[in-house]
Motif scaffolding. Structure first.
Motif, mmCIF file in Angstrom:
data_model
loop_
_atom_site.group_PDB
_atom_site.id
_atom_site.type_symbol
_atom_site.label_atom_id
_atom_site.label_comp_id
_atom_site.label_asym_id
_atom_site.label_seq_id
_atom_site.Cartn_x
_atom_site.Cartn_y
_atom_site.Cartn_z
ATOM 1 N N ASN A 193 -4.168 -0.022 4.107
ATOM 2 C CA ASN A 193 -6.021 -0.144 2.855
ATOM 3 C C ASN A 193 -6.032 -2.039 3.370
ATOM 4 O O ASN A 193 -6.857 -2.023 2.232
ATOM 5 C CB ASN A 193 -5.781 0.816 1.838
ATOM 6 N N GLY A 228 4.954 0.469 -3.119
ATOM 7 C CA GLY A 228 3.329 0.546 -3.037
ATOM 8 C C GLY A 228 2.839 1.832 -3.716
ATOM 9 O O GLY A 228 3.760 2.219 -4.355
ATOM 10 N N CYS A 229 1.827 1.998 -3.902
ATOM 11 C CA CYS A 229 1.510 3.094 -4.660
ATOM 12 C C CYS A 229 2.332 4.965 -4.022
ATOM 13 O O CYS A 229 2.319 5.529 -4.569
ATOM 14 C CB CYS A 229 -0.110 3.315 -4.365
ATOM 15 N N HIS A 263 11.001 -2.618 -0.843
ATOM 16 C CA HIS A 263 10.580 -3.372 -0.905
ATOM 17 C C HIS A 263 10.810 -3.776 1.139
ATOM 18 O O HIS A 263 11.768 -4.756 1.298
ATOM 19 C CB HIS A 263 11.500 -5.287 -0.948
ATOM 20 N N GLY A 316 2.529 1.741 2.812
ATOM 21 C CA GLY A 316 1.735 1.082 3.332
ATOM 22 C C GLY A 316 1.977 -0.062 4.209
ATOM 23 O O GLY A 316 3.293 -0.963 4.621
ATOM 24 N N ASP A 317 0.694 -0.898 4.044
ATOM 25 C CA ASP A 317 0.721 -2.010 4.730
ATOM 26 C C ASP A 317 1.188 -3.714 4.490
ATOM 27 O O ASP A 317 2.529 -4.180 4.735
ATOM 28 C CB ASP A 317 -0.755 -2.586 5.375
ATOM 29 N N GLY A 318 1.219 -3.999 2.784
ATOM 30 C CA GLY A 318 1.914 -4.651 2.343
ATOM 31 C C GLY A 318 4.197 -4.688 2.497
ATOM 32 O O GLY A 318 4.092 -5.468 2.661
ATOM 33 N N ASP A 319 3.803 -2.920 2.601
ATOM 34 C CA ASP A 319 5.375 -3.088 2.283
ATOM 35 C C ASP A 319 5.752 -3.231 3.914
ATOM 36 O O ASP A 319 6.645 -3.837 3.979
ATOM 37 C CB ASP A 319 5.703 -1.268 2.603
ATOM 38 N N ILE A 343 6.051 -7.342 3.750
ATOM 39 C CA ILE A 343 7.770 -7.772 2.968
ATOM 40 C C ILE A 343 9.284 -7.033 4.089
ATOM 41 O O ILE A 343 10.459 -7.239 4.416
ATOM 42 C CB ILE A 343 8.119 -7.635 1.865
ATOM 43 N N VAL A 381 -4.946 -4.092 1.946
ATOM 44 C CA VAL A 381 -4.315 -5.005 0.254
ATOM 45 C C VAL A 381 -3.337 -4.351 0.037
ATOM 46 O O VAL A 381 -2.641 -2.972 0.105
ATOM 47 C CB VAL A 381 -5.240 -4.941 -0.736
ATOM 48 N N TYR A 382 -2.558 -5.807 -1.087
ATOM 49 C CA TYR A 382 -1.335 -4.566 -1.770
ATOM 50 C C TYR A 382 -1.878 -3.975 -2.909
ATOM 51 O O TYR A 382 -2.708 -4.142 -3.917
ATOM 52 C CB TYR A 382 -0.708 -5.775 -2.621
ATOM 53 N N GLY A 383 -1.917 -2.494 -2.824
ATOM 54 C CA GLY A 383 -2.757 -1.379 -3.613
ATOM 55 C C GLY A 383 -1.986 -1.034 -4.974
ATOM 56 O O GLY A 383 -2.517 -1.462 -5.845
ATOM 57 N N MET A 384 -0.394 -1.074 -5.092
ATOM 58 C CA MET A 384 -0.322 -0.461 -6.246
ATOM 59 C C MET A 384 0.053 -2.063 -6.926
ATOM 60 O O MET A 384 -0.136 -2.099 -8.150
ATOM 61 C CB MET A 384 1.519 -0.810 -6.005
ATOM 62 N N THR A 385 -0.011 -3.880 -6.700
ATOM 63 C CA THR A 385 0.188 -4.842 -7.326
ATOM 64 C C THR A 385 -1.013 -4.809 -7.823
ATOM 65 O O THR A 385 -0.802 -6.450 -8.032
ATOM 66 C CB THR A 385 1.137 -5.176 -6.893
ATOM 67 N N HIS A 396 -4.730 8.225 0.124
ATOM 68 C CA HIS A 396 -3.169 8.618 0.408
ATOM 69 C C HIS A 396 -3.221 10.473 0.200
ATOM 70 O O HIS A 396 -1.805 11.220 0.835
ATOM 71 C CB HIS A 396 -2.292 7.566 -1.104
HETATM 72 C C1 LIG Z 1 5.161 -11.290 -2.922
HETATM 73 C C2 LIG Z 1 5.531 -10.293 -3.258
HETATM 74 N N1 LIG Z 1 6.588 -9.348 -2.413
HETATM 75 C C3 LIG Z 1 6.870 -8.277 -2.239
HETATM 76 C C4 LIG Z 1 6.015 -7.419 -3.663
HETATM 77 C C5 LIG Z 1 6.789 -6.249 -3.831
HETATM 78 N N2 LIG Z 1 5.756 -5.359 -3.688
HETATM 79 C C6 LIG Z 1 5.575 -4.229 -4.420
HETATM 80 S S1 LIG Z 1 4.061 -3.334 -4.308
HETATM 81 C C7 LIG Z 1 4.131 -3.877 -2.653
HETATM 82 C C8 LIG Z 1 2.979 -3.375 -1.633
HETATM 83 C C9 LIG Z 1 1.767 -2.667 -1.771
HETATM 84 O O1 LIG Z 1 1.057 -2.805 -0.659
HETATM 85 P P1 LIG Z 1 1.490 -1.661 -0.300
HETATM 86 O O2 LIG Z 1 2.567 -1.644 1.184
HETATM 87 O O3 LIG Z 1 -0.126 -1.751 1.112
HETATM 88 O O4 LIG Z 1 0.558 -0.345 -0.551
HETATM 89 P P2 LIG Z 1 -0.448 0.363 -1.767
HETATM 90 O O5 LIG Z 1 0.352 0.038 -2.852
HETATM 91 O O6 LIG Z 1 -1.740 -0.377 -0.949
HETATM 92 O O7 LIG Z 1 -0.937 1.911 -0.683
HETATM 93 C C10 LIG Z 1 5.170 -5.027 -2.421
HETATM 94 C C11 LIG Z 1 5.880 -5.584 -0.674
HETATM 95 C C12 LIG Z 1 5.345 -8.078 -4.447
HETATM 96 N N3 LIG Z 1 4.829 -7.486 -5.682
HETATM 97 N N4 LIG Z 1 4.842 -9.068 -3.994
#
Ligand SMILES: Cc1ncc(C[n+]2csc(CCOP(=O)(O)OP(=O)(O)O)c2C)c(N)n1
Ligand code: SF4
Length: 256
Positions: free
Chosen positions: A127, A56-57, A74, A98-101, A105, A129-133, A29
């Protein structure tokens, strides 16, 4: 020793603050932040740029960029960027997601912003994965990849296949520029910077949504050392997410 012959070859871009980073060691990042900041400096648009951070992170991106910044919950960064750009059409607006964001969602937001042809720039950090969570499975998690919510590896029979976001968005008419790059070695970092610059130039030319997907490391949640994380990008991610240009409007081709 005389200092007459010394030259500055590396210093912090004006568009980055001196804040200490919260990113984990080996996380790319930070490299991507630097590339965006260098481009803002080189295009001399820092003073009129407004960034939108996602969840995300990179949620704290506003601490690091020396520009105006908003933070969108979100997946709503493309919607917030749409509003900001429409109210301030002379500003330069980018999202950093990020890819989770973006792909989970916020998938509806990015698809509709792209379909509407919003004149914004999107930096999409993949990356896998969901990094931050804590490293849960994301829409971009590779088949067979272990995460904290796919502990035996992603089983596509029950968990579905990864989304290739760039390929998906390239089909939409409102998009002027969609490419996938990586930051796993210096050559690819240079190519990524060029793409980021083109994506901002597309906005300056009023061409519609421009997105740069960047394959990035998450050594902490992948459970591997930083050098191995760079190898993982090269050997595992690129075969599934091939680098390349998926859509480049004719007017932008000359800039490449
Ligand atoms: C099931 C679920 N949906 C939505 C969220 C909200 N949320 C918090 S962090 C995050 C995304 C983190 O991952 P990413 O966007 O890939 O960024 P990274 O941290 O990997 O850089 C999301 C969608 C959540 N925590 N759990
Ligand atoms: S958890 Fe992963 S994506 Fe987040 S800062 Fe650490 S290495 Fe980077």
């Amino acid at each position: 020793m005389s200092t007459d012959t010394l030259q500055v070859v590396y210093q912090r871009p004006d568009a980055l603050t001196p804040a200490l980073t919260h990113y984990c060691p080996g996380c790319t990042h930070g490299v991507i932040h630097r590339l965006v900041a260098e481009v803002l400096d080189e295009l001399e648009i820092r003073d009129k740029t407004i960034g939108v951070a996602s969840v995300g992170c990179s949620v704290f991106a506003y601490n690091y960029f020396n520009t105006d910044f908003a933070q969108a919950p979100h997946g709503r960064a493309p919607a917030m960027a749409t509003g900001i750009k429409r109210v301030h059409p002379d500003s330069v607006v980018f999202t950093y997601q990020g890819d989770g964001d973006l792909a989970s969602i916020g998938i509806a937001e990015i698809i509709h912003a792209a379909a509407r042809g919003e004149n914004i720039t999107v930096i999409f950090v993949n990356n896998a994965v969901y990094g931050m969570t804590g490293g849960q499975m994301a829409p971009t998690t590779l088949p067979g990849m272990r995460t904290t919510s796919s502990t035996l590896g992603r089983n596509v029979a029950t968990m579905g296949y990864p989304l290739r976001v760039s390929e998906l968005l390239a089909n939409l008419e409102g998009v002027s520029y969609v490419v996938r790059r990586s930051v796993h070695d210096p050559g690819n970092i240079n190519k990524t910077k060029k793409a980021i610059k083109t994506a901002f130039k597309a906005q300056l030319m009023g061409k519609g949504l421009a997105l740069v997907e960047i394959l990035s490391s998450c050594p902490v949640n992948w459970g591997i050392e930083p050098p191995d994380a760079l190898k993982f990008i090269k050997e595992k991610m690129i075969p599934y997410f091939p680098l390349g240009d998926f859509k480049v409007a004719d007017e932008l081709k000359a800039l490449e």
